[in-house]
Design a protein around this motif. Structure first.
Motif, short mmCIF file in Angstrom:
data_model
loop_
_atom_site.label_atom_id
_atom_site.label_comp_id
_atom_site.label_asym_id
_atom_site.label_seq_id
_atom_site.Cartn_x
_atom_site.Cartn_y
_atom_site.Cartn_z
N GLY A 77 0.82 -1.21 0.00
CA GLY A 77 0.00 0.00 0.00
C GLY A 77 0.85 1.26 0.00
N PRO A 78 0.23 2.41 0.36
CA PRO A 78 1.00 3.66 0.39
C PRO A 78 2.11 3.55 1.43
N MET A 79 3.33 3.76 1.01
CA MET A 79 4.47 3.52 1.89
C MET A 79 5.64 4.38 1.40
N PRO A 80 6.37 5.05 2.31
CA PRO A 80 7.53 5.84 1.86
C PRO A 80 8.54 4.98 1.09
N THR A 81 9.24 5.60 0.16
CA THR A 81 10.28 4.89 -0.60
C THR A 81 11.27 4.17 0.31
N PRO A 82 11.81 4.85 1.37
CA PRO A 82 12.76 4.14 2.23
C PRO A 82 12.13 2.95 2.97
N ALA A 83 10.81 3.02 3.21
CA ALA A 83 10.13 1.88 3.86
C ALA A 83 10.13 0.67 2.95
N VAL A 84 9.93 0.90 1.65
CA VAL A 84 9.94 -0.22 0.69
C VAL A 84 11.35 -0.83 0.63
N ALA A 85 12.38 0.02 0.67
CA ALA A 85 13.76 -0.49 0.70
C ALA A 85 13.97 -1.39 1.92
N TYR A 86 13.49 -0.93 3.07
CA TYR A 86 13.65 -1.70 4.31
C TYR A 86 12.84 -3.00 4.26
N LEU A 87 11.58 -2.91 3.85
CA LEU A 87 10.70 -4.09 3.85
C LEU A 87 11.16 -5.13 2.82
N THR A 88 11.73 -4.67 1.71
CA THR A 88 12.27 -5.61 0.71
C THR A 88 13.35 -6.48 1.34
N ARG A 89 14.21 -5.84 2.15
CA ARG A 89 15.27 -6.59 2.83
C ARG A 89 14.69 -7.55 3.87
N ILE A 151 0.64 -7.26 2.69
CA ILE A 151 1.19 -7.27 4.05
C ILE A 151 0.39 -6.24 4.85
N ASN A 152 -0.49 -6.71 5.71
CA ASN A 152 -1.40 -5.80 6.41
C ASN A 152 -0.72 -4.96 7.48
N ASP A 153 0.37 -5.45 8.05
CA ASP A 153 1.02 -4.69 9.13
C ASP A 153 2.30 -4.00 8.66
N ALA A 154 2.39 -3.72 7.34
CA ALA A 154 3.61 -3.10 6.80
C ALA A 154 3.91 -1.76 7.47
N SER A 155 2.88 -0.94 7.66
CA SER A 155 3.13 0.39 8.24
C SER A 155 3.61 0.25 9.68
N GLY A 156 3.02 -0.67 10.44
CA GLY A 156 3.44 -0.90 11.83
C GLY A 156 4.88 -1.34 11.92
N ARG A 157 5.29 -2.21 11.00
CA ARG A 157 6.68 -2.69 10.99
C ARG A 157 7.65 -1.53 10.75
N TYR A 158 7.30 -0.65 9.81
CA TYR A 158 8.19 0.46 9.48
C TYR A 158 8.22 1.50 10.60
N ILE A 159 7.06 1.72 11.24
CA ILE A 159 7.01 2.64 12.39
C ILE A 159 7.98 2.17 13.47
N GLU A 160 7.95 0.87 13.78
CA GLU A 160 8.86 0.32 14.79
C GLU A 160 10.32 0.43 14.37
N PHE A 161 10.59 0.22 13.08
CA PHE A 161 11.95 0.35 12.56
C PHE A 161 12.47 1.78 12.76
N CYS A 162 11.63 2.77 12.42
CA CYS A 162 12.03 4.18 12.59
C CYS A 162 12.28 4.50 14.06
N ILE A 189 2.38 7.38 8.77
CA ILE A 189 3.57 6.81 9.42
C ILE A 189 4.19 7.83 10.37
N ALA A 190 4.59 8.99 9.84
CA ALA A 190 5.34 9.98 10.63
C ALA A 190 4.60 10.42 11.89
N PRO A 191 3.27 10.73 11.81
CA PRO A 191 2.60 11.15 13.05
C PRO A 191 2.66 10.08 14.14
#
Length: 444
Positions: A77-89, A151-162, A189-191
């Motif tokens: 879904g809608p996801m920052p470019t760096p989040a896609v880089a992280y999730l791909t890994r 991936i339903n929890d993609a945003s949650g995973r990236y929030i925790e990564f940040c 994500i950011a808020p």
């Protein structure tokens, strides 16, 4: 390197509905990428996008092409470019795809790829995809077709990564932050990142409708952010661009803090904590005050060509961790493999909290020199920069600036223009010198 037909420095980009940003080309691109990547392991490709309305059309077309080639499409879904880089890994995917035109208006879009390591695809893989695009499209047997999933929890995973990049012993409790998410990919994500770290958050640019991305908001237009910071008496304002790989900041007085100043704060903090290891990479457009301020700290500084791709290349050549552009594209390579607006802003907030200093106090060491840019059109034919007269005037100006400023003369790659840039502590002197060189180019 072979001449590219479709891929630019940042994937394929253009006006939606005009080749190559059309559903039929996206279908063929998905298929061609699938054919090339299917020779590798996991046979799944992550697909993320920003909030433009055309993202729906392009992700469906890419999915059809990938699955026809035998690869599975995994949507985040809608996801920052760096989040896609992280999730791909982290999902061990074959590749990641981002559907975005970054800071451009909503009616542009683009498609770019990340490798399994979250970096730009190697040249030979891009060239193989281009070669495959010229082949007739086919389809694997039904039993070998790819599937589509989400991936339903993609945003949650990236929030925790940040959040994990912010020191655990620190908190943003007591800080009032205005966030401008450009009605783009960081809106959800950011808020959450800032609130979960304890900040009071005031949001603007967090109501995307598919058409308002980057419109009078975000890193490329911070007027609304500056006004909101002053109105709410906030401690700091953060503005991301449409795909979240850039950051611009505003201090509590409403002053803009750009990528050069942000890079300086992050590098100085790394130096203090013994985490710098080497130097800093900027670009030809990086302000001279950044170079001088880093020199005073004893930190080496190198300039790359403009473009995050070239910054990253120079960082890798020197095995350095920090690089960026004045546009706010900041790379901290031990945290993410590409520019990451949220992570760069957290690095600056760490310095503010750690030293109990305002953003305004942190940037006092790097007051930006005025830059004067004049574009001079010339008749086709010989390059005016080769003329003895222009060289002589430029040489005189350089002697006059003698360490207090610099000049940058370059020929446009797309039109018959000479770009004259003069930068100096004294704005009037910069203007005068730029005009002298521009007149020499005109009258050559």
């Amino acid at each position: 390197m072979a001449e590219r037909k479709y891929f630019g420095t940042d994937g394929v980009r253009g006006k939606v509905g005009t080749f190559p940003i059309t559903p039929d080309f996206a279908l063929k691109l998905g298929w061609a990428a699938g054919k090339v990547l299917a020779t590798q392991g996991s046979k799944k490709v992550l697909i993320g996008k920003d909030t433009r309305i055309s993202g729906y059309m392009l992700e469906s077309a890419l999915e059809a092409g990938l699955t026809a080639a035998g690869l599975s499409a995994v949507f985040v879904g809608p996801m920052p470019t760096p989040a896609v880089a992280y999730l791909t890994r982290t999902f061990r995917a074959e590749a990641g795809v981002v559907i975005s035109a970054s800071h451009n208006p909503y009616d542009d879009n683009g498609i770019k790829f990340f490798s399994a390591q979250g970096t730009k695809l190697p040249d030979e893989v891009e060239e193989a995809i281009e070669a495959m695009l010229d082949q007739p499209m086919d389809c694997v047997a039904s039993a070998e077709l790819g599937k589509a999933s989400r991936i339903n929890d993609a945003s949650g995973r990236y929030i925790e990564f940040c959040k994990g990049t912010f020191p655990t012993e620190l908190s943003l409790d007591g800080y009032k932050i205005v966030l401008d998410c450009a009605n783009g990919a960081t809106y959800h994500i950011a808020p959450s990142v800032m609130r979960e770290l304890g900040a009071e958050v005031i949001e603007i640019g967090t109501e995307p409708d598919g058409l308002n991305i980057n419109e009078k908001c975000g890193a490329t237009d911070i007027k609304a952010l500056q006004a909101k910071v002053l109105e709410t008496k906030a401690d700091v304002g953060l503005a991301y661009d449409g795909d979240g790989d850039r950051i611009m900041m505003v201090d509590h007085l409403g002053n803009k803090v750009d990528g050069d100043q942000i890079l300086y704060i992050i590098a100085r903090e790394a130096l203090r904590s013994g985490n710098l290891k080497g130097g800093v990479v900027g670009t030809l457009m990086s302000n001279m005050s950044l170079e001088i301020a880093l020199k005073q700290l004893g930190v080496p500084f190198l300039r790359a060509n403009v473009g995050d791709r070239y910054v990253l290349e120079k960082m890798q050549e020197n095995n350095w961790k920090f690089g960026g552009e004045n546009s706010g594209h900041i790379i901290i390579s031990d945290k993410n493999t590409t520019g990451d607006g949220i992570i760069a802003s957290l690095a600056v907030l760490t310095a503010m909290v750690q030293h109990k200093l305002s953003l305004n106090e942190l940037v006092t060491a790097v007051p930006l020199f005025p830059q004067v840019l004049i574009n001079v059109r010339f008749a086709g034919g010989e390059n005016p920069l080769e003329s003895d007269k222009v060289k002589s005037v430029a040489s005189d100006v350089e002697k006059r600036l003698a360490g207090k400023g610099r000049i940058l003369l370059r020929k446009s790659g797309t039109e018959p223009l000479i770009r004259v840039m003069v930068e100096c502590q004294d704005g009037e002197l910069a203007q005068q010198c730029a005009e002298e060189i521009a007149n020499a180019v005109k009258n050559n």
